[in-house]
Scaffold this motif. Structure first.
Motif, mmCIF file in Angstrom:
data_model
loop_
_atom_site.group_PDB
_atom_site.id
_atom_site.type_symbol
_atom_site.label_atom_id
_atom_site.label_comp_id
_atom_site.label_asym_id
_atom_site.label_seq_id
_atom_site.Cartn_x
_atom_site.Cartn_y
_atom_site.Cartn_z
ATOM 1 N N ASN A 1 20.097 -120.272 -37.482
ATOM 2 C CA ASN A 1 20.869 -119.302 -38.243
ATOM 3 C C ASN A 1 21.607 -118.406 -37.265
ATOM 4 N N LEU A 2 22.809 -118.017 -37.646
ATOM 5 C CA LEU A 2 23.669 -117.238 -36.761
ATOM 6 C C LEU A 2 24.224 -116.027 -37.475
ATOM 7 N N MET A 3 24.466 -114.979 -36.710
ATOM 8 C CA MET A 3 25.248 -113.847 -37.186
ATOM 9 C C MET A 3 26.534 -113.859 -36.372
ATOM 10 N N ILE A 4 27.651 -113.936 -37.085
ATOM 11 C CA ILE A 4 28.964 -114.099 -36.466
ATOM 12 C C ILE A 4 29.863 -112.957 -36.920
ATOM 13 N N ASN A 5 30.479 -112.286 -35.963
ATOM 14 C CA ASN A 5 31.411 -111.218 -36.306
ATOM 15 C C ASN A 5 32.687 -111.860 -36.880
ATOM 16 N N PRO A 6 33.059 -111.542 -38.127
ATOM 17 C CA PRO A 6 34.227 -112.178 -38.745
ATOM 18 C C PRO A 6 35.564 -111.719 -38.166
ATOM 19 N N GLN A 7 35.558 -110.684 -37.339
ATOM 20 C CA GLN A 7 36.802 -110.220 -36.720
ATOM 21 C C GLN A 7 37.188 -111.047 -35.501
ATOM 22 N N ASN A 8 36.191 -111.448 -34.712
ATOM 23 C CA ASN A 8 36.487 -112.168 -33.471
ATOM 24 C C ASN A 8 35.671 -113.455 -33.313
ATOM 25 N N TYR A 9 34.846 -113.771 -34.288
ATOM 26 C CA TYR A 9 34.019 -114.977 -34.330
ATOM 27 C C TYR A 9 33.024 -115.056 -33.174
ATOM 28 N N LEU A 10 32.621 -113.898 -32.681
ATOM 29 C CA LEU A 10 31.598 -113.836 -31.656
ATOM 30 C C LEU A 10 30.224 -113.931 -32.316
ATOM 31 N N ILE A 11 29.409 -114.843 -31.830
ATOM 32 C CA ILE A 11 28.021 -114.932 -32.290
ATOM 33 C C ILE A 11 27.274 -113.782 -31.620
ATOM 34 N N PHE A 12 26.747 -112.855 -32.423
ATOM 35 C CA PHE A 12 26.062 -111.698 -31.843
ATOM 36 C C PHE A 12 24.557 -111.743 -32.058
ATOM 37 N N ALA A 13 24.070 -112.713 -32.826
ATOM 38 C CA ALA A 13 22.625 -112.876 -33.008
ATOM 39 C C ALA A 13 22.347 -114.301 -33.465
ATOM 40 N N ALA A 14 21.161 -114.788 -33.130
ATOM 41 C CA ALA A 14 20.784 -116.156 -33.508
ATOM 42 C C ALA A 14 19.295 -116.230 -33.809
ATOM 43 N N HIS A 15 18.962 -117.104 -34.732
ATOM 44 C CA HIS A 15 17.568 -117.409 -35.092
ATOM 45 C C HIS A 15 17.303 -118.824 -34.607
ATOM 46 N N TYR A 16 16.207 -118.986 -33.889
ATOM 47 C CA TYR A 16 15.860 -120.246 -33.241
ATOM 48 C C TYR A 16 14.399 -120.551 -33.548
ATOM 49 N N GLY A 17 14.101 -121.810 -33.778
ATOM 50 C CA GLY A 17 12.714 -122.173 -34.033
ATOM 51 C C GLY A 17 12.220 -121.590 -35.351
ATOM 52 N N ARG A 18 10.958 -121.292 -35.392
ATOM 53 C CA ARG A 18 10.382 -120.743 -36.625
ATOM 54 C C ARG A 18 10.692 -119.260 -36.757
ATOM 55 N N CYS A 19 10.382 -118.495 -35.738
ATOM 56 C CA CYS A 19 10.552 -117.038 -35.830
ATOM 57 C C CYS A 19 10.925 -116.425 -34.485
ATOM 58 N N THR A 20 11.937 -116.973 -33.838
ATOM 59 C CA THR A 20 12.451 -116.405 -32.596
ATOM 60 C C THR A 20 13.885 -115.975 -32.847
ATOM 61 N N PHE A 21 14.223 -114.777 -32.394
ATOM 62 C CA PHE A 21 15.528 -114.195 -32.667
ATOM 63 C C PHE A 21 16.123 -113.655 -31.371
ATOM 64 N N PHE A 22 17.405 -113.968 -31.131
ATOM 65 C CA PHE A 22 18.137 -113.477 -29.966
ATOM 66 C C PHE A 22 19.273 -112.597 -30.461
ATOM 67 N N PHE A 23 19.740 -111.711 -29.591
ATOM 68 C CA PHE A 23 20.914 -110.914 -29.948
ATOM 69 C C PHE A 23 21.611 -110.403 -28.694
ATOM 70 N N ARG A 24 22.844 -109.937 -28.902
ATOM 71 C CA ARG A 24 23.630 -109.312 -27.833
ATOM 72 C C ARG A 24 23.502 -107.802 -28.026
ATOM 73 N N PRO A 25 22.570 -107.180 -27.314
ATOM 74 C CA PRO A 25 22.318 -105.754 -27.540
ATOM 75 C C PRO A 25 23.489 -104.875 -27.109
ATOM 76 N N ASP A 26 23.543 -103.718 -27.685
ATOM 77 C CA ASP A 26 24.408 -102.648 -27.206
ATOM 78 C C ASP A 26 23.568 -101.896 -26.182
ATOM 79 N N TRP A 27 23.665 -102.299 -24.930
ATOM 80 C CA TRP A 27 22.795 -101.765 -23.887
ATOM 81 C C TRP A 27 22.960 -100.257 -23.736
#
Length: 153
Positions: free
Chosen positions: A73-99
């Motif tokens: 599963n992906l979260m995609i910004n509809p303005q620039n189509y940048l993938i900013f978060a992803a769901h992988y496996g059963r319950c693993t989640f990645f994201f591009r943080p605002d550091w």
């Protein structure tokens, strides 16, 4: 979302060079992209991780950012189509943080973590990614900030 709109999203996520690493990590093939559906279209009630990702952690985000890509599963910004978060496996989640918003040091310790899927190492994605599971209790805020930050990227 109709098929023509989905074709635009499919095409645009591939054109954004900042998506290359995450798509390769998820082992997406040319055939995989045909499986891209909005979360509303894909929701079946059987994707526990997707429900956590979209309906709990992402509940403050618009449905227009939520997509299913086969088993991911992906979260995609509809303005620039940048993938900013992803769901992988059963319950693993990645994201591009605002550091800057997080006010923490960006280290590889945030890219290696034990999740329900085992030891996960996403260092190959680069320093703009982190494992969301490392931010317990703040997942919702972090995804809102990541979405906002992705609009400015």
């Amino acid at each position: 979302m109709n098929e023509q709109d989905l074709d635009v999203v499919r095409s645009q996520i591939l054109k954004n060079p900042r998506n290359t690493a995450i798509l390769q990590f998820l082992q997406m093939t040319a055939d995989s992209y045909s499986k891209l559906l909005s979360w509303e279209q894909a929701y079946s009630g059987f994707d526990e991780g997707g429900q956590i990702f979209f309906d709990k952690y992402g509940r403050e985000l618009p449905n227009s950012v939520k997509y299913s890509l086969g088993i991911h599963n992906l979260m995609i910004n509809p303005q620039n189509y940048l993938i900013f978060a992803a769901h992988y496996g059963r319950c693993t989640f990645f994201f591009r943080p605002d550091w800057k918003k997080l006010e923490i040091q960006n280290t590889d310790q945030l890219r290696i973590s034990e999740t329900l899927d085992g030891l996960i190492d996403i260092r190959i994605l680069g320093k703009e990614w982190a494992i969301l599971n490392c931010f317990c209790e703040d997942e919702e805020d972090n995804l809102v900030w990541a979405y906002s930050h992705s609009s400015n990227s």
